[in-house]
Design an enzyme around this catalytic site. Structure first.
Site, PDB file in Angstrom:
ATOM      1  N   ARG A  14       0.697  -1.303  -0.131  1.00 36.89           N
ATOM      2  CA  ARG A  14      -0.071  -0.062  -0.110  1.00 36.89           C
ATOM      3  C   ARG A  14       0.950   1.251   0.058  1.00 36.89           C
ATOM      4  O   ARG A  14       0.468   2.307  -0.502  1.00 36.89           O
ATOM      5  CB  ARG A  14      -1.013  -0.038   1.222  1.00 36.89           C
ATOM      6  CG  ARG A  14      -0.386  -0.115   2.507  1.00 36.89           C
ATOM      7  CD  ARG A  14      -1.352  -0.407   3.781  1.00 36.89           C
ATOM      8  NE  ARG A  14      -0.472  -0.445   4.523  1.00 36.89           N
ATOM      9  CZ  ARG A  14      -0.321   0.332   5.544  1.00 36.89           C
ATOM     10  NH1 ARG A  14      -0.495   1.687   5.483  1.00 36.89           N
ATOM     11  NH2 ARG A  14       0.374   0.051   6.939  1.00 36.89           N
ATOM     12  N   HIS A  85       0.140   8.039   6.745  1.00 34.43           N
ATOM     13  CA  HIS A  85       0.402   7.189   7.699  1.00 34.43           C
ATOM     14  C   HIS A  85       1.770   6.924   8.068  1.00 34.43           C
ATOM     15  O   HIS A  85       2.132   6.058   8.833  1.00 34.43           O
ATOM     16  CB  HIS A  85      -0.451   5.721   7.619  1.00 34.43           C
ATOM     17  CG  HIS A  85      -1.608   5.792   7.734  1.00 34.43           C
ATOM     18  ND1 HIS A  85      -2.331   6.003   9.222  1.00 34.43           N
ATOM     19  CD2 HIS A  85      -2.775   5.916   6.923  1.00 34.43           C
ATOM     20  CE1 HIS A  85      -3.783   6.232   8.871  1.00 34.43           C
ATOM     21  NE2 HIS A  85      -3.839   5.704   7.568  1.00 34.43           N
ATOM     22  N   GLU A 109      -0.958   4.062  18.310  1.00 34.59           N
ATOM     23  CA  GLU A 109      -0.225   4.048  17.151  1.00 34.59           C
ATOM     24  C   GLU A 109       1.182   4.556  17.500  1.00 34.59           C
ATOM     25  O   GLU A 109       2.160   4.347  16.676  1.00 34.59           O
ATOM     26  CB  GLU A 109      -0.939   4.800  16.300  1.00 34.59           C
ATOM     27  CG  GLU A 109      -0.357   4.531  14.906  1.00 34.59           C
ATOM     28  CD  GLU A 109      -1.210   5.279  13.635  1.00 34.59           C
ATOM     29  OE1 GLU A 109      -0.783   5.094  12.752  1.00 34.59           O
ATOM     30  OE2 GLU A 109      -2.185   5.951  14.128  1.00 34.59           O
ATOM     31  N   ARG A 119       1.015   0.994   9.436  1.00 35.50           N
ATOM     32  CA  ARG A 119       0.083   2.173   9.786  1.00 35.50           C
ATOM     33  C   ARG A 119      -1.288   2.098   8.891  1.00 35.50           C
ATOM     34  O   ARG A 119      -1.142   2.679   7.874  1.00 35.50           O
ATOM     35  CB  ARG A 119       0.644   3.251   9.485  1.00 35.50           C
ATOM     36  CG  ARG A 119       2.026   3.315  10.629  1.00 35.50           C
ATOM     37  CD  ARG A 119       1.676   3.170  12.098  1.00 35.50           C
ATOM     38  NE  ARG A 119       2.887   3.414  12.820  1.00 35.50           N
ATOM     39  CZ  ARG A 119       2.883   2.721  13.981  1.00 35.50           C
ATOM     40  NH1 ARG A 119       1.703   2.296  14.661  1.00 35.50           N
ATOM     41  NH2 ARG A 119       4.056   2.827  14.917  1.00 35.50           N
ATOM     42  N   LEU A 125      -6.397   2.066  15.096  1.00 37.06           N
ATOM     43  CA  LEU A 125      -7.665   1.958  16.038  1.00 37.06           C
ATOM     44  C   LEU A 125      -7.699   0.798  16.765  1.00 37.06           C
ATOM     45  O   LEU A 125      -8.081   0.822  18.327  1.00 37.06           O
ATOM     46  CB  LEU A 125      -8.943   1.983  15.318  1.00 37.06           C
ATOM     47  CG  LEU A 125     -10.216   1.982  15.956  1.00 37.06           C
ATOM     48  CD1 LEU A 125     -10.324   3.345  17.091  1.00 37.06           C
ATOM     49  CD2 LEU A 125     -11.391   2.139  15.085  1.00 37.06           C
TER      50      LEU A 125
END
Length: 258
Positions: A14, A85, A109, A119, A125
């Site tokens: 990603r 992130h 985090e 991340r 969460l």
């Protein structure tokens, strides 16, 4: 992604996909009236797997998207844009979530006890919930139990006096600027600099541009920030200004740290 990485397509890591999406937008190929989006087309996935399978996997997400945009992502490519992130590092913690500083715990985090550099919004969460609900209640008490033997610190110590004096001086200094720019307007300038030059893709040149830009933001803050209200009452703008002054310093630190 199919063209750049034909063996993987949309299944690239990603961070690779995110940088590619931002690169296309920065190059002027973004869609939407803002130019800050690329298309994610589920047509081929639906043709291959069937709409029922895609709906079972992503139905909730698609419903939220349609409610926001009034477009059906089963029929029309979904507009997406990556979120940051990747500028967050991780603080070392032990198995009780305590850092290398005794008594200082890091949860969620900001630590890398479990997720490391993974991340994602959902994992962030999850880590915050897991740390707060299930880990800390059974670990922080182990530290606190030993503190019952520690005598209470006096607020008359010189360290307390010096700290209070420094905070009061900083508050009065910020309030005394009495400029024309709101805290939010200066904060947005800082945010755009960090997003454009210190985000998911960075170069030596971009970091130098960011450093120059943040120096200008810092100068603007201390010359033009305006804090309405009084320092001795509940003052949200003052709170934001104090945080923003720290954000500016942290931004400069990020740019100069190897």
């Amino acid at each position: 992604m199919e063209r750049r990485y034909p063996a993987f397509g949309n299944l690239v890591p990603r961070d690779v996909a995110s940088r590619a999406a931002k690169e296309r937008c920065d190059a002027g190929f973004g869609v939407n009236n803002t130019g800050l989006a690329v298309y994610l087309d589920f047509k081929y996935a639906i043709d291959r797997l069937g709409e029922d399978v895609v709906r079972a996997r992503y139905g909730n997400l698609f419903d939220m998207y349609e409610e926001i945009t009034d477009e059906n992502p089963y029929k029309t490519p979904m507009m997406i844009f990556p979120a940051i992130h990747y500028t967050m590092g991780g603080i070392w913690v032990d198995y009780e979530l305590m850092t290398s500083i005794p008594g200082l715990f890091a949860i969620g985090e900001c630590n890398f006890s479990d997720h490391g550099a993974n991340r994602l919004g959902a994992s962030a969460l999850m880590q915050g919930l897991a740390d707060g609900y299930f880990v800390l209640p059974y670990t922080i008490q182990n530290y606190l139990a030993d503190q019952i033997q520690v005598p209470r610190f006096s607020t008359d110590l010189p360290e307390f006096v010096e700290t209070e004096k420094a905070v009061v001086e900083k508050i009065n200094k910020i309030k005394a600027v009495n400029g024309k720019h709101s805290v939010d307007s200066i904060h947005k300038k800082l945010g755009h600099i960090m997003w454009d030059f210190v985000g998911m893709a960075r170069t030596k040149e971009s970091l130098q541009k960011a450093l120059d830009g943040i120096k200008e933001v810092k100068k603007d803050f201390w010359a033009n920030v305006r804090i309405p209200g009084d320092v001795n009452e509940l003052n949200i703008e003052l709170e934001k200004a104090l945080r923003l002054s720290d954000f500016i310093e942290v931004g400069m630190l990020m740019l100069q740290t190897p």
